[in-house]
Scaffold this active site. Structure first.
Site, PDB file in Angstrom:
ATOM      1  CE  LYS A  57      53.979  61.790  18.267  1.00 21.44           C
ATOM      2  NZ  LYS A  57      53.526  60.053  18.525  1.00 21.44           N
ATOM      3  CE1 TYR A  92      49.628  86.545  41.346  1.00 23.05           C
ATOM      4  CE2 TYR A  92      51.448  85.404  39.589  1.00 23.05           C
ATOM      5  CZ  TYR A  92      50.253  86.444  40.307  1.00 23.05           C
ATOM      6  OH  TYR A  92      50.210  86.787  39.268  1.00 23.05           O
TER       7      TYR A  92
HETATM    8  C1  LIG Z   1      54.635  59.084  18.159  1.00 25.91           C
HETATM    9  C2  LIG Z   1      55.116  57.244  17.723  1.00 25.91           C
HETATM   10  C3  LIG Z   1      56.302  57.393  17.903  1.00 25.91           C
HETATM   11  C4  LIG Z   1      56.982  57.800  18.122  1.00 25.91           C
HETATM   12  O1  LIG Z   1      57.381  57.598  19.344  1.00 25.91           O
HETATM   13  P1  LIG Z   1      58.695  58.278  20.333  1.00 25.91           P
HETATM   14  O2  LIG Z   1      58.574  57.088  21.578  1.00 25.91           O
HETATM   15  O3  LIG Z   1      58.899  59.230  20.175  1.00 25.91           O
HETATM   16  O4  LIG Z   1      60.417  57.108  19.751  1.00 25.91           O
HETATM   17  C5  LIG Z   1      55.779  55.909  17.088  1.00 25.91           C
HETATM   18  N1  LIG Z   1      55.025  55.226  16.474  1.00 25.91           N
HETATM   19  C6  LIG Z   1      53.669  55.672  16.834  1.00 25.91           C
HETATM   20  C7  LIG Z   1      52.154  54.983  16.581  1.00 25.91           C
HETATM   21  C8  LIG Z   1      53.945  57.124  17.861  1.00 25.91           C
HETATM   22  O5  LIG Z   1      52.635  57.149  17.610  1.00 25.91           O
END
Ligand SMILES: *Cc1c(COP(=O)(O)O)cnc(C)c1O
Length: 402
Positions: A42, A263
């Site tokens: 994702k 800045y």
């Molecule tokens: C993002 C996510 C993962 C992966 O989690 P990590 O901590 O990056 O390994 C797995 N399951 C769900 C439901 C998620 O939202």
């Protein structure tokens, strides 16, 4: 020193090691024994480029992919072998159900409403439709709440037409191995499974993999650890680092003691100093909370970041290097093996996940250890792959520079 073309036009370079990602996936798979190891890709594979990362993982043998949105799944589908399954963690938003079914994308059903909409579509199409069902075991984010799960279990019609190919839940505190919520969620997950049709179960994210066999079930869903983020709080990181970030020096100047820098005059040296300005800023995901924190590496020499992070630049105190050593065009390293993603995150007051997903689109990106074009390999293995000639990955390959 000779520069490749891709370096000359860029202000900063991001190197992503696909070989390390594949190794990390293999390591996780080895840790879970008989369970399958998915990959969570994702958010553009945590900012690293899903169109490159997902095919690389498919090449290593991964066949189960998770994204958050349907759009992400649709973008990846043409790049993956036909035997791969794409799962959408958020499930269908209202009205998107038919597109899931048409494209063969597996939704994670998180609520009674999503379940009802999926069941209605199955009835309309007069065929069973596959889905994962998520139960909430202690995060109050996504998934059926306990009362909703009981209602589903009590309703003989609730799952008619829905082929439950997976039951899943998500851990809230898995990076802290001593956290009592881990066991509590595990017990609730086991109980929840007994209320649903027998189906493969999926529970562990990256950190969950390291909680031990009880947490593995049939399919684990690591994301962050694939990309080199440390999965266990307070323990050495067993994953291979994946990213290297190099910024280019634009200008070097000497300043008198007391000269304000940047800045808000966010820093002043107590002595004469040499300031190097580097072309990476908060627009590139070098968070503004890194103002006056951390360092950049010029070879073995650590140069402290001084002053506020600007949109396009950071300033370094380069006084540790003799005059003239650091010239415009030189590269300094902001993320490397000495100062990894987690170290940068700690300095910024955040987590490695946010550092990775914030990495900007302005970097010249170089992918190490890229796979052979997937189709050619698949042909050798006798596996059916979709036509990727017109795909984004194909376009990337054609644009690849020496
Ligand atoms: C993002 C996510 C993962 C992966 O989690 P990590 O901590 O990056 O390994 C797995 N399951 C769900 C439901 C998620 O939202």
């Amino acid at each position: 020193m000779s520069h490749a073309f891709w370096q000359d036009t860029a202000g900063a370079l991001l190197t992503i090691d696909l070989g390390a990602i594949r190794d990390n996936w293999r390591q996780l798979r080895a840790r879970v024994g008989r369970a399958r190891c998915a990959a969570v890709v994702k958010a553009d594979a945590y900012g690293l480029g899903a169109v490159r990362v997902a095919p690389a993982l498919a090449d290593a043998g991964c066949r189960d992919f998770f994204v958050a949105h349907l759009d992400e799944a649709l973008a990846l589908k043409p790049l993956l072998p036909a035997a791969a399954t794409l799962h959408v963690l958020h499930g269908p938003t209202p009205g998107a159900e038919a597109e899931f079914a048409a494209q063969g994308i597996v939704p994670v059903l998180n609520s009674p409403a999503q379940l009802a909409a999926w069941r209605a579509l199955a009835q309309r199409l007069d065929r069973e439709l596959p889905a994962f069902v998520q139960v909430d075991t202690g995060m109050a984010r996504l998934g059926l709440a306990p009362a909703e799960l009981r209602a589903v279990a009590a309703d003989a019609q609730a799952l008619v037409g829905v082929r439950v190919i997976g039951v899943m839940s998500h851990l809230a505190c898995a990076e802290d191995q001593a956290h009592p919520a881990n066991r509590e969620q595990l017990e609730r997950f086991r109980a929840a499974r007994r209320l649903l049709p027998a189906a493969p179960a999926s529970f562990a994210n990256s950190s969950g993999v390291f909680l031990g066999e009880d947490y593995h079930f049939d399919l684990v869903r690591p994301g962050a650890a694939l990309y080199g983020v440390a999965p266990v709080m307070g323990m050495p990181n067993p994953m291979r680092p994946v990213v290297k970030l190099q910024g280019k020096v634009i200008q070097v100047r000497g300043i008198e003691a007391g000269t304000p820098v940047g800045y808000g005059h966010g820093w002043r040296s107590g002595r004469p100093a040499r300031i190097a300005t580097v072309s990476v800023g908060y627009a590139d995901g070098w968070l503004r909370s890194l103002s006056n924190r951390g360092c950049a590496w010029a070879g073995d020499v650590a140069l402290p970041l001084v002053g506020k992070v600007s949109m396009d630049t950071v300033t370094l105190d380069a006084s540790a290097l003799p005059d003239g050593v650091l010239q415009p065009g030189a590269l300094v390293e902001l993320i490397n093996e000495r100062q990894g993603v987690d170290a940068v995150a700690a300095q910024a007051g955040t987590i490695g996940y946010e550092i990775l997903t914030s990495l900007g689109q302005r970097y010249a990106r170089r992918y190490l250890d890229e796979i052979e074009p997937a189709r050619e390999k698949a042909a050798i293995k006798g596996e059916k792959w979709p036509d990727v000639a017109g795909s984004t990955a194909g376009a990337f390959r054609q644009r690849r520079r020496p």
